[in-house]
Design an enzyme around this catalytic site. Sequence first.
Site, short mmCIF file in Angstrom:
data_model
loop_
_atom_site.label_atom_id
_atom_site.label_comp_id
_atom_site.label_asym_id
_atom_site.label_seq_id
_atom_site.Cartn_x
_atom_site.Cartn_y
_atom_site.Cartn_z
CG HIS A 28 1.91 1.76 -9.80
ND1 HIS A 28 1.38 1.62 -8.53
CD2 HIS A 28 1.00 2.45 -10.51
CE1 HIS A 28 0.20 2.20 -8.49
NE2 HIS A 28 -0.06 2.71 -9.67
CG ASP A 69 -1.99 0.89 1.26
OD1 ASP A 69 -2.78 0.88 2.22
OD2 ASP A 69 -2.09 1.64 0.30
CG LEU A 103 10.29 -17.99 -1.98
CD1 LEU A 103 10.42 -17.70 -0.51
CD2 LEU A 103 10.93 -16.90 -2.78
#
Lengths: 372, 371
Positions: free
Chosen positions: B142, B125, B239
């Site tokens: 972004h 956020d 992962l």
Amino acid sequence: MSSSATRRRSVPSLPSPAPRVRSGRPACCATTQPPLSRAVSGSLSSSAISIRTPSLPPSTRSPSSSRPNFFPSCACALLPRVVAAAPASAFASGADATVTPSGGGKRVSTEAFVASEASIFMNQPRPMSRPSIIIKLVLGLLWTITHLALSFLNLWSHLFYNLECYLISTGLLWKYQNLHLGGLKYLAIVVDSKEAKNTAKIKQLLFWLSTMGVKYVCLYDIEGVLKKSFEPAVNVSRDRNAEYFGIGANIQNLNCGERDMVIDCLSGSDGKEGIATAANFLCSTYFNGDTHGDGKREPAFTEADMASALKTVGFGGPEPDLLLVYGPARCHLGFPAWRLRHMGPLKSMKCGAIVKTLYNFSKKNQNYAWQQ
Amino acid sequence: EKILSSSGRGALPLSSPSGASGQDKDPHSSVLTTTAGCSSICSPSPSPAYPPESAGLSLPSCSQAAGRSGTPAVLITITGYMKIKKPDAMVATGVLSSVQNFLRKCLIAVLSYGPMPNHIAFIMDGNRRYAKFRSIQQGAGHRVGFSTLISSLLYCYEMGVKYITVYAFSIDNFKRDPGEVESLMQLMEEKINGLLENRSVIDEINCKINIWGDLDLLCEPVRLAAQKLMASTAGNTGLVFSVCMPYNSTSEIVNAVNEICAERREMLQREHAGNWDGHDANNSVHSEISVADLDRHMYSAGCPDPDIVIRTSGETRLSNFLLWQTTFSHLQNPDTLWPDFSFRNLVCAILQYQRAYPYLEQNRKLAKKQL
């Protein structure tokens, strides 16, 4: 994780090249890192940008289940990394005889080796060499010091917070005097079960909330202590309040002067189990709709269906505007998922703390309203 | 001499879930597509206006000598600290970055003494606010967020966190401006395809990528690319990186209910077809749906519950993210914006988690006992 478990069982114990790493250097020294294996092509400049052979984290790591005590020797989590780095370097040099030559088998055998080493290390007690004991002690000391420092800082901030709350409750801070709770219709509080046993404190909290003008309070604790302590006094009112909010039986109207406040008590069983019950209801409506079971349309329930099912089976309720968590840690402890939205902290049950939190919320709410 | 050449592939904007109210102060909708696609990350750095990290353990800046120090090259390439340097400065930076790496490893070693989280979830956020504060274009905000994601992912990987989940795009975000949604979808597709082409890096860190969410809501090319990516990394065992897009916790639960109903319908049909004496079948089909049944049909089946949920930029909303799975997760709301989220923030998050661990563990054990 099951695949790693099978690997653990099937791979034989392999000779460990680890002593090579432990021989003199501290494990975290960057210079013991294995040489780089490949260059990444692409849009990079052609100079030596390469990826080191990944040192896989130990596959047996799991913070909660495999540890017998709270502060286990997690430094052993470090050493498998060292062990993992070592076979990678041996691998690169081609000295490891257990490595299969094929490219596809390389990674598998490295992983298998790492897994085996990690499992050997974790499962069997090994005589620890002196350097590793010293490293472990040093790490433990540093870790404890770090946490002590953090606790000290937290203590200071806690003191300031308590001072502020005290000042608010005595009415000295003017900005908290006129609290406009216009945006706050429904407040939910998650209480730690141990604290919930202190019924007097809870009642005082409810009293303060009612004096502040909160109309609807939902109390939640995971074990259901609150439900038990408030249930005998439940004065179930299935009047317009209940219909308006669509809630079940755990309502109590607290009459505090001329201000009525509705209290709802929830427990852990209203969370996931409530959803499971609603799912059962939906499933039964789906199957009962067509007796044959053939040619049925695909089940296509929506969130609205779920919400109405929850209401039907008695787990419905309005969404709280603000959820406060009172407890040692910020965790919603399974509050019913269909009602979770905003969250805020509530560090202590003092009147001043509540005022401060509600004030902050109303300020934020005003900002949102303005933005819209 | 430019250290990183521009490949023309922009980093992906990250989408963080907005509340349905669509406030401006809200999390921004950007889209994350790939994470382990490190080669595609070696793409244009964020604008030079992106300031260096303030505290000591900042991201290592790009350096040619980085290889010698053993730092994963991906960390170097994905830095947010891109400068055009002269060769002498680069050598000096190489030494500096190796010192930084050493310090970072020492810090990780100290942290690892205590309980480490197995699964961290991020609600990313603050990208648009970041862009606004620095007066750069929204798209650039972004991009910085995307590179932050990759670096955070790699830091987590170094620390031994095995599962990482990010909230990339909320179903509510579809209500936003159609042009914005369209551009995000295009970028998503571009990034996923980029990952599919450059498999080497994913295989190197052995990353399995999951995409959780209602994929039917995505447009065709994006959906196909996402499915292809999941299929191609399904065999990896290292992962586990899960991208939630487009995702809502409530729709996940409803989806699980639908799947259970469909499963039971099939069981019933099979019993009717194979065995007309279907009384027993009816019993099993009409047995109560339990919490465990729902768990099995969640998108996150097979992954442990998150230990930490971090929402950056100080917002306290949960935004319908993993509400089923976060019963005992430590919820954190640091004030930093997502593009500024650094190693230091991650260390603080883990320290806070370690402080709360005894309480959470106790509650978890109590809940297990009661089951």
